[in-house]
Design an enzyme around this catalytic site. Structure first.
Site: not given
Ligand code: BTN
Length: 326
Positions: A123, A188, A323
């Site tokens: 993201r 995460k 926080r």
């Molecule tokens: C995030 O930032 O939390 C979202 C991550 C999403 C990763 C997945 S892996 C499969 C799909 N292909 C990508 O390039 N991204 C998503």
């Protein structure tokens, strides 16, 4: 290029048992020189796999790898949607979006999985660490008649599916951090990225991308607290089984979501909210908002209660950061 990739894959398969394989044996198998094999090994290291080289013994992976198998996934999933497994790809989301634009092969439920992503997308323009053979990188296509606004709600709903799947494999409980993070003990473990194309209030194409950390190799650096499924269980994880179960959980959530969006799912999400009742700071660019986290409403907006005025502020986007409680 293709032959080079094939050679790397053959080497990875040979090394996947976690034992030493000599450079000579690999050279004979591939009909290449030992120098060419050494070059391929370097290439394998760039895919995020740590290959050790010991004089007189040969090459070995840090630990054995259990590779994904398209047939096995189909058999375990027992459903009739198209699943394609790639070994190395830039990004499963990017690949699926390209396919949508350039072919007419993509229909509802079309799924792309890869052993490795060279440009995994996270993201907010972040990179998603995607070492070979270690995690799950999966993208799935859905068509919607309800426009682009559906994407945000869908990604919240998918967080529930991902958590439900992870919970079948770990000892603890996976929780959700608005909007799209899946956490175990505040770290995460997975993320969801829904990319949408089409009309704002009509036909649109939704590509849902899910990344789950299963077994993080030692050589990968990530700039935020992370964990993986393996560290939260004593059992071995079969990634094929994990993918099949994840697809089933996605199917279940999609049925509910298609029927009534977040109408029932928002309360399920709230039960999984990692920050429920905690004082949090929501940052969006330079702006910050602080309040008690009350979870989401049935539109998917995050609700924060101002500590002094008790007024409720609703957020539609942004980056949530916790926080410390005072
Ligand atoms: C995030 O930032 O939390 C979202 C991550 C999403 C990763 C997945 S892996 C499969 C799909 N292909 C990508 O390039 N991204 C998503």
């Amino acid at each position: 290029m293709r032959a080079e990739t094939d050679a790397k894959l053959i080497i990875i398969k040979e090394l996947s048992r976690g034992q030493f394989v000599s450079g000579q044996a690999l050279a004979e198998l591939l009909n290449l020189s030992r120098t060419a094999v050494a070059k391929h090994i370097k290439g394998i290291n760039t895919l995020g796999l740590e290959v050790f080289s010991v004089k007189g013994k040969g090459y070995r992976l840090a630990e054995p790898l259990s590779l994904l198998n398209e047939e096995k996934i189909r058999h375990l999933y027992r459903h009739n949607s198209t699943i394609t497994l790639h070994h190395v790809i830039d990004s499963t989301n990017a690949h699926l979006i390209r396919m949508l634009r350039e072919t007419n092969e993509v229909s509802d439920g079309y799924t792309v999985i890869s052993e490795c992503q060279t440009h995994g997308r996270g993201r907010r323009g972040r990179e998603w660490a995607s070492p070979y053979g270690s995690h799950v990188y999966l993208s799935r296509y859905y068509q919607s008649q309800d426009g682009l606004s559906e994407a945000a709600g869908l990604s919240l709903a998918l967080g529930i599916a991902v958590s439900n799947c992870i919970n079948q494999f770990i000892e603890g409980t996976a929780k959700l951090k608005w909007p799209n993070d899946v956490l175990i003990n505040d770290k995460k473990v997975a993320g969801v990225l829904v990319e949408a194309e089409g009309q704002s209030d009509g036909l649109c194409h939704l590509v849902i991308g899910i990344g789950v950390n299963i077994n993080m190799p030692n050589n990968i650096e990530i700039d935020q607290p992370w964990t993986d499924v393996k560290s939260n269980t004593n059992s071995n994880i079969d990634r094929n089984e994990f993918v099949a179960r994840l697809l089933r959980e996605i199917d279940k959530i999609m049925i509910t979501f298609k029927q009534n969006r977040l109408e029932t799912l928002y309360s399920v999400w709230n039960e999984m909210n990692a920050y429920e009742g905690l004082l949090v700071t929501l940052s969006s660019g330079k702006e910050q908002k602080q309040g008690k986290c009350l979870g989401i409403d049935d539109t998917g907006s995050l609700m924060l209660e101002d500590e002094l005025t008790k007024r409720i502020f609703k957020a539609y986007g942004g980056e949530l950061s916790l926080r410390k409680a005072r």
